[in-house]
Write an enzyme that holds these catalytic residues in place. Sequence first.
Site, PDB file in Angstrom:
ATOM      1  N   GLU A  12       0.518  -1.023  -0.525  1.00  0.00           N
ATOM      2  CA  GLU A  12      -0.109  -0.151   0.237  1.00  0.00           C
ATOM      3  C   GLU A  12       1.085   1.130  -0.009  1.00  0.00           C
ATOM      4  OE1 GLU A  12      -2.038  -0.276   3.941  1.00  0.00           O
ATOM      5  OE2 GLU A  12      -3.522  -2.514   2.856  1.00  0.00           O
ATOM      6  N   TYR A  17       4.661  18.126  11.585  1.00  0.00           N
ATOM      7  CA  TYR A  17       5.239  17.599  11.615  1.00  0.00           C
ATOM      8  C   TYR A  17       6.945  17.850  11.714  1.00  0.00           C
ATOM      9  CZ  TYR A  17       1.879  14.721   9.575  1.00  0.00           C
ATOM     10  OH  TYR A  17       0.895  14.359   9.690  1.00  0.00           O
ATOM     11  N   CYS A  75      -2.659  33.245   9.907  1.00  0.00           N
ATOM     12  CA  CYS A  75      -2.990  33.910  11.675  1.00  0.00           C
ATOM     13  C   CYS A  75      -2.470  33.043  12.424  1.00  0.00           C
ATOM     14  CB  CYS A  75      -3.727  35.203  11.590  1.00  0.00           C
ATOM     15  SG  CYS A  75      -3.991  35.705  10.032  1.00  0.00           S
TER      16      CYS A  75
HETATM   17  N1  LLP Z   1      -1.374   1.823   4.737  1.00  0.00           N
HETATM   18  C1  LLP Z   1      -2.690   2.344   5.685  1.00  0.00           C
HETATM   19  C2  LLP Z   1      -3.108   1.512   6.215  1.00  0.00           C
HETATM   20  C3  LLP Z   1      -1.801   3.844   6.187  1.00  0.00           C
HETATM   21  O1  LLP Z   1      -2.122   4.211   7.364  1.00  0.00           O
HETATM   22  C4  LLP Z   1      -0.847   4.214   4.977  1.00  0.00           C
HETATM   23  C5  LLP Z   1      -0.443   5.833   5.192  1.00  0.00           C
HETATM   24  C6  LLP Z   1      -0.381   3.946   3.779  1.00  0.00           C
HETATM   25  C7  LLP Z   1      -0.930   2.564   4.244  1.00  0.00           C
HETATM   26  C8  LLP Z   1       0.356   4.340   2.910  1.00  0.00           C
HETATM   27  O2  LLP Z   1       1.457   5.084   3.661  1.00  0.00           O
HETATM   28  P1  LLP Z   1       2.807   5.614   2.817  1.00  0.00           P
HETATM   29  O3  LLP Z   1       3.276   4.437   2.685  1.00  0.00           O
HETATM   30  O4  LLP Z   1       2.500   7.161   2.570  1.00  0.00           O
HETATM   31  O5  LLP Z   1       4.091   5.964   4.031  1.00  0.00           O
HETATM   32  N2  LLP Z   1      -0.002  12.617   6.635  1.00  0.00           N
HETATM   33  C9  LLP Z   1       1.964  12.129   6.870  1.00  0.00           C
HETATM   34  C10 LLP Z   1       1.683  10.775   6.612  1.00  0.00           C
HETATM   35  C11 LLP Z   1       0.216   9.618   7.289  1.00  0.00           C
HETATM   36  C12 LLP Z   1       0.085   8.509   6.846  1.00  0.00           C
HETATM   37  C13 LLP Z   1      -1.634   8.081   6.896  1.00  0.00           C
HETATM   38  N3  LLP Z   1      -0.983   5.623   6.945  1.00  0.00           N
HETATM   39  C14 LLP Z   1       2.587  12.860   6.634  1.00  0.00           C
HETATM   40  O6  LLP Z   1       2.427  13.707   5.856  1.00  0.00           O
HETATM   41  O7  LLP Z   1       3.974  12.282   6.856  1.00  0.00           O
END
Ligand code: LLP
Length: 427
Positions: free
Chosen positions: A274, A317, A343
């Site tokens: 994923e 973050y 703001c």
């Molecule tokens: N699968 C599940 C169940 C997830 O919760 C996530 C991300 C992914 C796949 C995809 O993960 P990736 O390959 O993108 O790392 N907003 C945060 C990241 C939150 C990730 C949430 N879940 C940021 O901007 O770093």
Amino acid sequence: MHFFAYKNKRFYAEGVSIEKIAKEVGTPVYVYSKKTLLRHYKAFSSAFSAVPHLVCYSVKANSNLAILKTFAGQGSGFDIVSGGELFRALKAGADARKIVYSGVGKRSDEIEYAIKSNILMFNVESMEEMAVIDAIAGRLKKKAAIAIRVNPDVDPKTHPYISTGLKKNKFGIETEAAIRGYVYAKNNFKNVMPIGVDCHIGSQITEISPFVAALKKTRELVLTLKGLGIDVRYLDMGGGLGITYDKEIPPHPTRYGEAVIEGTKRLGVTLIFEPGRVMVGNAGALVTSVLYTKKSGAKNFIVVDAGMNDLARPSLYGSYHAIKPARENNAEEITADVVGPICESGDFLAKDRLVKDIEAGEVLAVMSAGAYGFSMSSNYNSRPRAAEVMVDGAGFYTIRKRETFKDLINGEVVAVPTKKRAKTVKR
Ligand code: LLP
């Protein structure tokens, strides 16, 4: 590897200068490189070409229809976490049989929508959720395929907000409880079919070891479950592979692939992934214009027209995004905060950053903004959300129009006077 680079001192996305896009579409604008998207998809998928696998792009990273369609065209499946994401994926032409549904808080109406759409499987996060899926599937006279999301208690060594595979996190079910859950489901739930094991330990992971540690546990679990007569056909490894924002050197998908293939030998399952960030993160930049510069003895500020409502990651973050001027120049370097118009003091895109001195009107590209950029943007401070543009070779096209003031009030209702409301209720 991406296709943003300087040519003759002008910054380009593929064959189009970002100044040209800024001029024609205005700023702030998200700019994506199609060639980069395709390259990332191929790099990831081909890392697993030796084994049966399915890439389910994680829609939450960037859910623009044009981006989903680009991946669907490559045969990608999708990882969704809401009815809205399912709607988007289907609109983009996704094959429902390649959709997995994750998330701790699926609502009944969303579950029903997913069952009716014939998705591949639900990644179940609690036994209460499984009971709800069973009941809804029964009512619809369907069988719902499921995997339990196990919490392997592995430290992904990433930012605490995006770490998900530790016992203290809200995600998944502990391994021992998961085994009991599978057996319970097999014996008691007539309308769910356990067909997989799922695990996602976190995001922006820059080392291979947490993945290997999680895999060791899920591998054992798959073998245990098979021993118990549960027909496990899929092992979903989740997403999480990190990217370079600054100086990180995350493992290349090929290395990740080698480790995973090694760890799943003779397991007899189709692997599901994923990935979100690794697909789109470095395929997108947020292009913004400098509005003002404020220089004092103590501090320099570069005020731009994109804010934390457009790109929340630095505020949320403390994350680093490289900033590239549209025109390379030989100006002296200054240390400055690049801040937005919102703001709040937390509204910044870069803090204490060494940048070339710059003037109002100049255009900047905030890099690595393709993942969790637009998808986390908001209308805070009643700011219309940015436009999105896809660059394809020497041309580009808008894939999301800039919002207007009218869009801001869409759906809002000015309260009806009490008397009239009473009348409406009677009818
Ligand atoms: N699968 C599940 C169940 C997830 O919760 C996530 C991300 C992914 C796949 C995809 O993960 P990736 O390959 O993108 O790392 N907003 C945060 C990241 C939150 C990730 C949430 N879940 C940021 O901007 O770093």
